[in-house]
Design a protein around this motif. Structure first.
Motif, PDB file in Angstrom:
ATOM      1  N   THR A   1     -40.193  27.556 -45.880  1.00 20.48           N
ATOM      2  CA  THR A   1     -39.208  26.614 -45.377  1.00 20.48           C
ATOM      3  C   THR A   1     -39.744  25.207 -45.449  1.00 20.48           C
ATOM      4  OG1 THR A   1     -40.039  26.910 -43.153  1.00 20.48           O
ATOM      5  CG2 THR A   1     -38.236  28.348 -43.839  1.00 20.48           C
TER       6      THR A   1
ATOM      7  N   THR B   1     -40.296  19.233 -41.570  1.00 21.81           N
ATOM      8  CA  THR B   1     -39.605  17.966 -41.370  1.00 21.81           C
ATOM      9  C   THR B   1     -40.609  16.879 -41.042  1.00 21.81           C
ATOM     10  OG1 THR B   1     -39.256  18.515 -39.054  1.00 21.81           O
ATOM     11  CG2 THR B   1     -37.496  19.089 -40.591  1.00 21.81           C
TER      12      THR B   1
ATOM     13  N   PRO C   1     -28.151  20.010 -48.609  1.00 25.18           N
ATOM     14  CA  PRO C   1     -27.904  20.889 -47.470  1.00 25.18           C
ATOM     15  C   PRO C   1     -29.011  21.926 -47.327  1.00 25.18           C
ATOM     16  CG  PRO C   1     -26.674  21.643 -49.361  1.00 25.18           C
ATOM     17  CD  PRO C   1     -27.363  20.368 -49.788  1.00 25.18           C
ATOM     18  N   ALA C   2     -28.897  22.768 -46.353  1.00 26.58           N
ATOM     19  CA  ALA C   2     -29.798  23.905 -46.222  1.00 26.58           C
ATOM     20  C   ALA C   2     -29.617  24.840 -47.408  1.00 26.58           C
ATOM     21  CB  ALA C   2     -29.516  24.646 -44.918  1.00 26.58           C
TER      22      ALA C   2
ATOM     23  N   THR D   1     -34.980  24.412 -48.426  1.00 24.01           N
ATOM     24  CA  THR D   1     -34.609  23.642 -47.238  1.00 24.01           C
ATOM     25  C   THR D   1     -33.924  24.534 -46.212  1.00 24.01           C
ATOM     26  OG1 THR D   1     -32.503  23.007 -48.228  1.00 24.01           O
ATOM     27  CG2 THR D   1     -34.359  21.518 -48.564  1.00 24.01           C
ATOM     28  N   THR D   2     -34.214  24.263 -44.949  1.00 28.34           N
ATOM     29  CA  THR D   2     -33.642  25.064 -43.856  1.00 28.34           C
ATOM     30  C   THR D   2     -32.532  24.330 -43.130  1.00 28.34           C
ATOM     31  OG1 THR D   2     -35.345  24.232 -42.354  1.00 28.34           O
ATOM     32  CG2 THR D   2     -35.777  26.326 -43.492  1.00 28.34           C
ATOM     33  N   ARG D   3     -32.349  23.050 -43.453  1.00 26.65           N
ATOM     34  CA  ARG D   3     -31.274  22.261 -42.846  1.00 26.65           C
ATOM     35  C   ARG D   3     -30.970  21.084 -43.763  1.00 26.65           C
ATOM     36  NH1 ARG D   3     -32.983  17.600 -40.172  1.00 26.65           N
ATOM     37  NH2 ARG D   3     -35.244  17.388 -39.844  1.00 26.65           N
ATOM     38  N   ARG D   4     -29.933  20.368 -43.466  1.00 25.09           N
ATOM     39  CA  ARG D   4     -29.621  19.167 -44.253  1.00 25.09           C
ATOM     40  C   ARG D   4     -30.778  18.181 -44.127  1.00 25.09           C
ATOM     41  NH1 ARG D   4     -25.330  17.369 -46.754  1.00 25.09           N
ATOM     42  NH2 ARG D   4     -24.145  19.167 -45.988  1.00 25.09           N
ATOM     43  N   THR D   5     -31.187  17.631 -45.254  1.00 27.68           N
ATOM     44  CA  THR D   5     -32.335  16.719 -45.249  1.00 27.68           C
ATOM     45  C   THR D   5     -32.228  15.775 -46.435  1.00 27.68           C
ATOM     46  OG1 THR D   5     -34.755  16.614 -45.101  1.00 27.68           O
ATOM     47  CG2 THR D   5     -33.840  18.194 -46.653  1.00 27.68           C
TER      48      THR D   5
ATOM     49  N   ASP E   1     -33.608  13.384 -41.473  1.00 28.57           N
ATOM     50  CA  ASP E   1     -32.297  12.752 -41.369  1.00 28.57           C
ATOM     51  C   ASP E   1     -32.353  11.244 -41.577  1.00 28.57           C
ATOM     52  OD1 ASP E   1     -33.627  12.028 -39.081  1.00 28.57           O
ATOM     53  OD2 ASP E   1     -32.159  12.895 -37.676  1.00 28.57           O
TER      54      ASP E   1
END
Length: 386
Positions: free
Chosen positions: A2, A5, A272-273, A285-289, A336
């Motif tokens: 993953t 961040t 996105p994830a 990716t595990t989330r929007r970044t 973010d």
């Protein structure tokens, strides 16, 4: 795997200013740091030979040489004859010792350039004597003895023969033995008993040289770690290289790193994830970044073994390198907070602003700073600050 961040480092005064120069990764060499390190080390040593091999540990041999000679070093050390000849071509006239050469090296050119030579064997001695006879120049020699590393230097069983042969050549006026040298294998660990054994062997070797009729005025054994931690090893001269550019392998003294590597942001994308990053899709990716592309990689000397651990400083925050380090590029996750093309990331530096250091990158790659700094590529645009 993953995608990690970004994390904030506090306190951080803000993003580092871009280093002036053409677009692309930039390597700034801080000769002021080299000067400060040299003064500290010269204060610890009886006399200081500054080792500027491997292009001054990647910092520019001629620039480093001029700096250290102005700050207390009395001589320079290199491995190969070519390195010594390059210093002469740069107009540097200080004593220069070269200590790692094959027996068919161009010792004639070395003597004409007034380079001092380390001699680890009878075969090397004979080659240097022949060059001295051809040129009519007396060779200044440092006899090199192995005191426990089974690496360079004469084997103990052949040391007496080497000393006697050198004494005969000295009486003929072909050579002058000005030094006896060796190297410590365990000085990075202060108090290691192998240093005691090496000291005993070195003192005995000097005694053998004197018994053969030689009178070397320079006995040198200590490199950076021993210079900083063990006065017993100092003798007449210390050979210091890594410490000049801010590396203390003993971990006992804070020296000033002299390199800062920066890179511009080439592009930014929001994803996105579930997006795969880089070769082998080693990161997802595990989330929007936001993903940032920097134009440097292992072709520039970044160690590929740092995959999954490395970070850079961008917009005042430590941000992780995600996916595999490629030859020419790396991808950084800024979470973010998007960066913008043209922003500057600090890949490593002294650490004053929260940026990673070369020591951090070496730890992430499971190696040492020496390897990282000497492996930096020619594509990096270098600038020098006094």
């Amino acid at each position: 795997m993953t995608a990690p961040t970004a994390r904030t480092v506090s306190p951080v005064p803000g993003p580092a200013a871009p280093v002036p120069g053409p677009a692309g990764p930039r390597l700034r060499i801080d000769l002021g740091a080299v000067a400060a390190n040299t003064r500290l080390l010269a204060d610890r040593a009886v006399a200081l030979m500054a080792v500027v091999k491997a292009d001054g540990f990647g910092h520019g041999a001629a620039d480093v040489a001029r700096t250290v000679l102005a700050e207390g070093a009395t001589a320079l050390g290199v491995t190969t004859l070519h390195e010594g000849l390059e210093l002469r071509a740069a107009g540097i006239a200080a004593p220069v010792l070269s200590w790692l050469n094959p027996v068919d090296a161009d010792f004639t050119a070395a003597l004409r350039a007034r380079l001092q030579l380390a001699v680890p064997s009878r075969e090397h001695l004979d080659a240097v004597i022949a060059a001295a006879a051809r040129t009519g120049r007396r060779a200044q020699l440092h006899l090199h003895i192995d005191t426990g590393m089974a690496r360079d230097g004469a084997a103990p069983a052949r040391w007496q023969e080497l000393c006697r042969s050198a004494a005969r050549a000295e009486r003929r006026g072909l050579v002058e033995v000005v030094g006896v040298m060796s190297h410590l294998g365990c000085a990075d660990t202060p108090g290691d008993p192998c240093t005691d054994a090496a000291l005993t062997a070195f003192r005995a070797a000097v005694g053998t040289a004197r018994a053969a009729g030689l009178r070397p005025r320079l006995r040198h054994l200590a490199a950076t770690s021993a210079t900083l931690t063990d006065p017993r090893t100092h003798f007449d001269l210390s050979r210091v290289g890594a410490g000049l550019v801010g590396i203390d392998p003993s971990g006992t003294v804070r020296l000033r790193p002299a390199l800062t590597l920066t890179a511009p942001v080439v592009s930014v994308r929001e994803v996105p994830a579930g997006v795969h990053v880089g070769y082998g899709h080693a990161c997802t990716t595990t989330r929007r970044t936001h993903l940032v592309l920097l134009p440097l990689g292992y072709g520039d000397g970044l160690p590929r073994a740092a995959n999954g651990r490395a970070e850079v400083l961008l917009q005042g925050r430590r941000c992780p390198v995600v996916g595999r380090i490629s030859m020419d590029q790396i991808v950084v996750s800024t979470g973010d907070r998007p960066a913008a093309p043209g922003d500057t990331a600090v890949v490593f530096g002294p650490g004053d602003r929260g940026e990673p250091t070369a020591a951090d990158w070496a730890r992430w790659a499971g190696t040492i700073e020496h390897e990282l700094l000497t492996g930096l590529g020619r594509r990096l645009h270098r600038t020098v600050s006094p």
